[in-house]
Design an enzyme around this catalytic site. Sequence first.
Site, mmCIF file in Angstrom:
data_model
loop_
_atom_site.group_PDB
_atom_site.id
_atom_site.type_symbol
_atom_site.label_atom_id
_atom_site.label_comp_id
_atom_site.label_asym_id
_atom_site.label_seq_id
_atom_site.Cartn_x
_atom_site.Cartn_y
_atom_site.Cartn_z
ATOM 1 N N CYS A 111 2.613 -2.607 15.223
ATOM 2 C CA CYS A 111 2.383 -2.365 13.715
ATOM 3 C C CYS A 111 1.808 -3.428 12.990
ATOM 4 C CB CYS A 111 3.830 -1.927 13.067
ATOM 5 S SG CYS A 111 3.814 -1.557 11.465
ATOM 6 N N CYS A 121 -0.582 5.974 10.450
ATOM 7 C CA CYS A 121 0.860 5.358 11.154
ATOM 8 C C CYS A 121 0.474 4.054 11.611
ATOM 9 C CB CYS A 121 1.300 6.356 12.109
ATOM 10 S SG CYS A 121 2.957 5.866 12.461
ATOM 11 N N CYS A 133 7.580 -5.153 15.175
ATOM 12 C CA CYS A 133 7.066 -4.271 16.247
ATOM 13 C C CYS A 133 5.766 -4.233 16.566
ATOM 14 C CB CYS A 133 7.224 -2.729 15.478
ATOM 15 S SG CYS A 133 8.712 -2.193 15.004
ATOM 16 N N VAL A 167 11.720 5.888 17.484
ATOM 17 C CA VAL A 167 12.188 5.729 19.152
ATOM 18 C C VAL A 167 11.133 5.033 19.955
ATOM 19 C CG1 VAL A 167 13.147 6.876 21.013
ATOM 20 C CG2 VAL A 167 13.673 7.682 18.917
ATOM 21 N N HIS A 168 9.957 5.635 20.265
ATOM 22 C CA HIS A 168 8.880 5.095 20.963
ATOM 23 C C HIS A 168 9.059 4.900 22.476
ATOM 24 C CE1 HIS A 168 7.354 5.274 16.847
ATOM 25 N NE2 HIS A 168 7.949 4.115 16.433
ATOM 26 N N CYS A 171 3.225 8.717 0.749
ATOM 27 C CA CYS A 171 3.948 7.570 1.751
ATOM 28 C C CYS A 171 4.148 6.349 1.077
ATOM 29 C CB CYS A 171 3.258 7.425 3.071
ATOM 30 S SG CYS A 171 3.691 6.378 4.102
ATOM 31 N N GLY A 189 7.136 -2.045 5.525
ATOM 32 C CA GLY A 189 8.640 -2.539 5.486
ATOM 33 C C GLY A 189 9.591 -1.591 5.882
ATOM 34 N N CYS A 234 7.218 -6.994 6.892
ATOM 35 C CA CYS A 234 8.245 -6.471 7.357
ATOM 36 C C CYS A 234 8.928 -7.579 8.558
ATOM 37 C CB CYS A 234 7.958 -5.183 8.227
ATOM 38 S SG CYS A 234 9.244 -4.379 9.067
ATOM 39 N N SER A 242 12.371 6.685 6.596
ATOM 40 C CA SER A 242 12.126 6.301 8.043
ATOM 41 C C SER A 242 12.858 4.958 8.314
ATOM 42 C CB SER A 242 10.816 6.221 8.313
ATOM 43 O OG SER A 242 10.322 5.904 9.496
ATOM 44 N N GLU A 255 0.760 -1.319 -0.099
ATOM 45 C CA GLU A 255 0.193 -0.052 0.110
ATOM 46 C C GLU A 255 0.865 1.279 -0.028
ATOM 47 O OE1 GLU A 255 -3.920 -1.566 2.140
ATOM 48 O OE2 GLU A 255 -2.338 -1.163 3.526
#
Length: 361
Positions: free
Chosen positions: A139, A350, A136, A232-233, A125, A177, A132, A209, A112
């Site tokens: 995600c 996101c 995470c 980072v998060h 984007c 990804g 991926c 990113s 996408e």
Amino acid sequence: MDKVNDAVTGCKRPLLGMTLPELEAVVKEAGLRPFAAKQMARRLYVGRAKNIDEMTELPKSARQWLAERYTIGRSAPKLESRSADGTVKYLFATRGEGVDYLTHGEGGRDVEAVYIPDKDRATLCVSSQAGCRMGCRFCMTGRQGYHGDLSSAGIINQILSIPESESLTNIVFMGMGEPMDNVAEVLKAVEVLTAPWGLAWSPRRITVSSIGKLDGLRRLLDETKVHVAISVHSPFPSEREGLMPVERAYPAYKVMEAMKKYDFAHQRRLSAEYIMWKGVNDDMRHAEALARLLRGVDCRVNLIRFHAIPGFDGEPSDKDVMERFRDRLNSLGVITTIRASRGEDIEAACGMLSGEKSAEL
């Protein structure tokens, strides 16, 4: 093996996504004079050709020779979803119409891209992988696992094949990804976007990113002038590892130490992406630790509201909490903004991109 060149797939090699030296090799193989490579590049990237017959600068015999061995590599999106806020999500096949956009991986999932209009900006984007490897927890892309690396053709096709292509002002590699897990093809795509023989964009219109995969990140920084965003998060290693398993291999503090060697004060910008969860990473203790983590690095922070996904137990931070967090970081000398959420109603925000299973499954 490079599956774009794998005769087993029955697909011709796409010219789209090729760099000038690669086009020069094609021209030499075709028995054409060297300047024909720039003519082909202009047709591909400025003229946005959809078939080889449009390359009228080349002799008819050369076009026939090319058509027997190559394809332009353009493929329109399969589906689109439109948000109430103007955001548009496009679904692209990774295989189809005689093109295989995967260089590695077994496929089985499409990708996408998200078009985000905002006043005088029009951002796309783009995805760099199907799925991926990074895992995470928050995600949707990471939860589906890894299905393959997109070729530069598959990346550039997203940019050239949406209806709004010619109005784009910015590209962000923030789709499906981890770009630095497919750094060679991402670098080729960036070269096509920025080279004078390609689309001739300023690298300041492009942001890539990463979770901080340092080997690829160093290549990107050494070979381009694009902006960089690091996910980072959480500033605390154990918390970040619980959200992002890659903390074990690429601790945030090591990533930021590495960033100190690069100039982010002039031609390019570094940002830290920080998704906020209620009661998890949104108190003043986290804000102050984040400021310490970024000390000595010319870096700004983008705060992002969490968007709920199935299977992850977390709630978005309240607006006033995010504002206090922002204000505290700004008071500590870290430029911080809250990113507007776009496209949540079509699962385009996101962390929400997942593509869909391909018909080949």
